[in-house]
Design a protein around this motif. Structure first.
Motif, short mmCIF file in Angstrom:
data_model
loop_
_atom_site.label_atom_id
_atom_site.label_comp_id
_atom_site.label_asym_id
_atom_site.label_seq_id
_atom_site.Cartn_x
_atom_site.Cartn_y
_atom_site.Cartn_z
N ARG A 178 25.93 3.35 81.59
CA ARG A 178 25.34 4.76 82.07
C ARG A 178 23.97 4.54 81.58
O ARG A 178 23.38 4.23 80.68
CB ARG A 178 26.27 5.65 81.26
CG ARG A 178 27.45 5.98 81.08
CD ARG A 178 28.09 6.55 79.57
NE ARG A 178 27.54 7.80 79.72
CZ ARG A 178 26.93 8.20 79.04
NH1 ARG A 178 26.27 7.14 77.73
NH2 ARG A 178 25.97 9.24 78.57
N PRO A 179 22.82 3.85 82.61
CA PRO A 179 21.53 4.02 82.33
C PRO A 179 20.83 4.70 81.94
O PRO A 179 19.93 4.89 80.36
CB PRO A 179 21.30 3.68 84.10
CG PRO A 179 22.25 3.46 84.27
CD PRO A 179 23.03 3.82 83.51
N TRP A 233 21.96 -2.66 71.53
CA TRP A 233 22.80 -3.57 71.78
C TRP A 233 23.29 -4.13 71.90
O TRP A 233 24.01 -5.74 71.34
CB TRP A 233 23.83 -2.51 72.34
CG TRP A 233 24.04 -2.15 73.73
CD1 TRP A 233 22.66 -1.19 74.38
CD2 TRP A 233 24.26 -2.79 74.72
NE1 TRP A 233 22.30 -1.15 75.47
CE2 TRP A 233 22.99 -2.37 75.81
CE3 TRP A 233 24.98 -4.24 75.19
CZ2 TRP A 233 23.86 -2.78 77.45
CZ3 TRP A 233 24.37 -4.55 76.51
CH2 TRP A 233 24.30 -3.97 77.27
N ARG A 234 22.19 -5.28 72.73
CA ARG A 234 22.23 -6.66 73.13
C ARG A 234 21.88 -7.49 72.29
O ARG A 234 22.37 -8.37 72.21
CB ARG A 234 21.33 -6.72 74.58
CG ARG A 234 21.51 -6.06 75.89
CD ARG A 234 20.28 -5.75 76.68
NE ARG A 234 19.85 -4.36 76.63
CZ ARG A 234 20.06 -3.65 77.83
NH1 ARG A 234 20.03 -3.46 78.75
NH2 ARG A 234 19.72 -2.66 76.95
N THR A 244 25.85 3.77 75.67
CA THR A 244 26.36 3.27 76.77
C THR A 244 27.32 3.24 78.05
O THR A 244 26.94 2.46 79.16
CB THR A 244 24.53 1.67 77.24
OG1 THR A 244 25.61 1.19 76.82
CG2 THR A 244 23.52 2.04 76.14
N GLY A 245 27.89 3.04 77.76
CA GLY A 245 29.52 2.34 78.51
C GLY A 245 30.62 3.43 78.57
O GLY A 245 30.24 5.43 78.85
N TRP A 287 30.75 -3.10 72.71
CA TRP A 287 29.43 -3.08 72.17
C TRP A 287 28.93 -1.77 73.17
O TRP A 287 28.18 -0.98 72.65
CB TRP A 287 28.75 -4.38 72.27
CG TRP A 287 28.55 -4.59 71.22
CD1 TRP A 287 28.96 -6.59 70.84
CD2 TRP A 287 27.39 -4.51 70.12
NE1 TRP A 287 28.98 -6.63 69.63
CE2 TRP A 287 28.00 -5.73 69.57
CE3 TRP A 287 26.46 -3.84 69.74
CZ2 TRP A 287 27.66 -5.69 67.62
CZ3 TRP A 287 26.23 -4.19 68.56
CH2 TRP A 287 26.61 -4.64 67.49
N GLN A 288 28.71 -2.13 74.98
CA GLN A 288 28.48 -0.38 75.53
C GLN A 288 29.46 1.06 75.03
O GLN A 288 28.36 1.91 74.33
CB GLN A 288 28.66 -0.98 76.38
CG GLN A 288 27.61 -1.91 77.16
CD GLN A 288 26.71 -1.51 78.59
OE1 GLN A 288 26.69 -0.34 78.76
NE2 GLN A 288 27.55 -2.89 79.61
#
Length: 440
Positions: free
Chosen positions: A278-279, A338-339, A367-368, A361-362
């Protein structure tokens, strides 16, 4: 018909391994790709232990494990030429690396007039076996996927061969020396150990629904590393859980479905480790090296977070509830991208793989695939709920062993870098009770 090259990747077992199906002579091959060698000392140790165990198992059945170093595609083609193999078989996989390998294998087998066979075996249900309506390639929400997954037809288990025919005259190659790894208490690798642990786990699986979030009790299967390397068949484990109608077994089956869910997500979106699903939610993150280092070292001053991060270093594994708490603390409370957290987990986790580590993690970062991407977790409340007496915290944070009972969960000696991070103004509308803690 010539022999088959069984190109082993993440299926280091003899039980329920479709690579070993059929009457034709087989050449079991594992290629150590130097491009993957330095990613994690913990996983490298587990891998080498698993290869040694598999070699022993194959030799007991009249075959051997052929070990080569280099490019898996080139080595498989070279061995096929030397043995007159008519087929190269490899298990289907979903990462960007695996998809590139499969594309190159297709091209090279066509060029050399060798048949390529893509077998199942990495997941319970192959990615793409069930699809949502409307032409989408994968499910984005877990619940409808789980319903389709549970009702789909699963393949039967592949019979375990008592003997394997292998052409003579093939130099097996030496196994690499087993590295020390970084985590002193990491589990040992190999199918033999995995099956021993599976047998023990099935005797207590009925308790999983009640106990899996009890961080102090540690009543989870701890089979994730054996599933990640294919020392255990995910299908075999799922069938055993499905045959048990206890609430615990059914809850555990749901966790295996989550594993498959992230594999089908990764098949459609192989950049899951670096690019957000989800950008729009991949907001302006903070980049604070001091705060990140305190988190990595288990020195945030938030006991439940520090306990989880120290367990990660000691064991190369972390309780699932602790993974959620520590990842949420980094992304939602400290506001850090998160990276870097994902990469830190990749370094230490024996069970670290792209679909599950990256997918979770996403999910945590928002973002996931989470349908509630702005949810937040108060780590103190999580600790009070899932480690009520502080046993888990005291197990991994010896500085706090003298603090009795739940008082151990109160934040202590917060480093300035972390305290600054707690001022991150994330949305609190649905968690008003967190505001007091965040500003304390």
């Amino acid at each position: 018909m010539g022999p088959r090259i069984a190109l082993l990747t993440r299926d280091l077992r003899i039980h329920d391994n479709p690579l070993f199906a059929g009457p034709d002579p087989v050449v079991p091959l594992f290629v150590l790709d130097p491009r993957l060698g330095g990613l994690s000392a913990n996983r490298q140790r587990f891998l080498h232990q698993s290869l040694a165990d598999l070699r022993g198992t194959l030799r007991a059945r009249g075959a051997d494990l052929v070990v080569r170093h280099g490019d898996p595609v080139a080595e498989a083609i070279r061995l096929a030429g030397r043995t007159g193999a008519s087929t190269i078989a490899v298990a289907g996989d979903v990462t960007a690396y695996a998809q590139r390998r499969e594309r190159r294998l297709r091209a090279e087998t066509v060029r050399h007039r060798i048949q390529l066979e893509i077998t199942p075996g990495v997941t319970v249900l192959p990615p793409g076996a069930v699809r949502p309506g409307g032409g989408a390639s994968s499910y984005r929400v877990f619940t409808p996927y789980f319903k389709a997954w549970a009702n789909a037809g699963w393949r039967g288990l592949t019979a375990t061969p008592a003997n394997l025919a292998m052409p003579a005259g093939i130099a097996p190659g030496d196994l690499p020396a087993t590295p020390a790894g970084e985590s002193p208490d990491a589990v040992p690798g190999g199918e033999t150990e995995g099956r021993r642990r599976l047998c023990a786990w099935l005797g207590q699986i009925s308790r999983y629904d009640d106990d899996h979030d009890d961080m102090a009790a540690d009543n989870t299967s701890r089979l994730s590393a054996y599933l990640r390397f294919g020392c255990l068949s995910a299908l075999e484990v799922a069938l055993a859980a499905r045959a048990d109608d206890s609430p615990g077994a059914q809850a555990y089956l749901r966790q295996l479905a989550w594993r498959d869910f992230y594999y089908q997500v990764t098949a459609a979106f192989p950049r899951l480790s670096t690019q957000p699903l989800r950008p729009a939610a991949d907001r302006d993150w903070r980049y604070d090296d001091d705060a990140l280092r305190h988190w990595q070292d288990g020195l945030t001053g938030v006991p439940i977070v520090d306990a989880g991060m120290r367990q990660l270093r000691a064991e190369g594994w972390m309780h699932n509830r602790a993974r959620l708490i520590t990842a949420a603390f980094l992304t939602k409370h400290l506001g850090i991208d998160w990276r870097p957290g994902l990469q830190w987990f990749f370094r230490w986790l024996v069970d670290g793989d792209v679909p599950n580590n990256s997918g979770n993690w996403q999910w945590t970062a928002g973002t996931g695939n989470d349908t509630r991407p702005y949810r937040r977790f108060n780590p103190v409340r999580q600790a009070q709920r899932f480690d009520a007496q502080g046993v888990y915290v005291r197990r991994y944070v010896p500085e706090l062993k003298g603090v009795d009972g739940p008082a151990v969960h109160q934040p202590w000696r917060l480093p300035d870098a972390v305290r600054r991070g707690l001022d991150y103004p994330g949305p609190l509308e649905s968690h008003r009770d967190e505001a007091v803690w965040l500003r304390a």
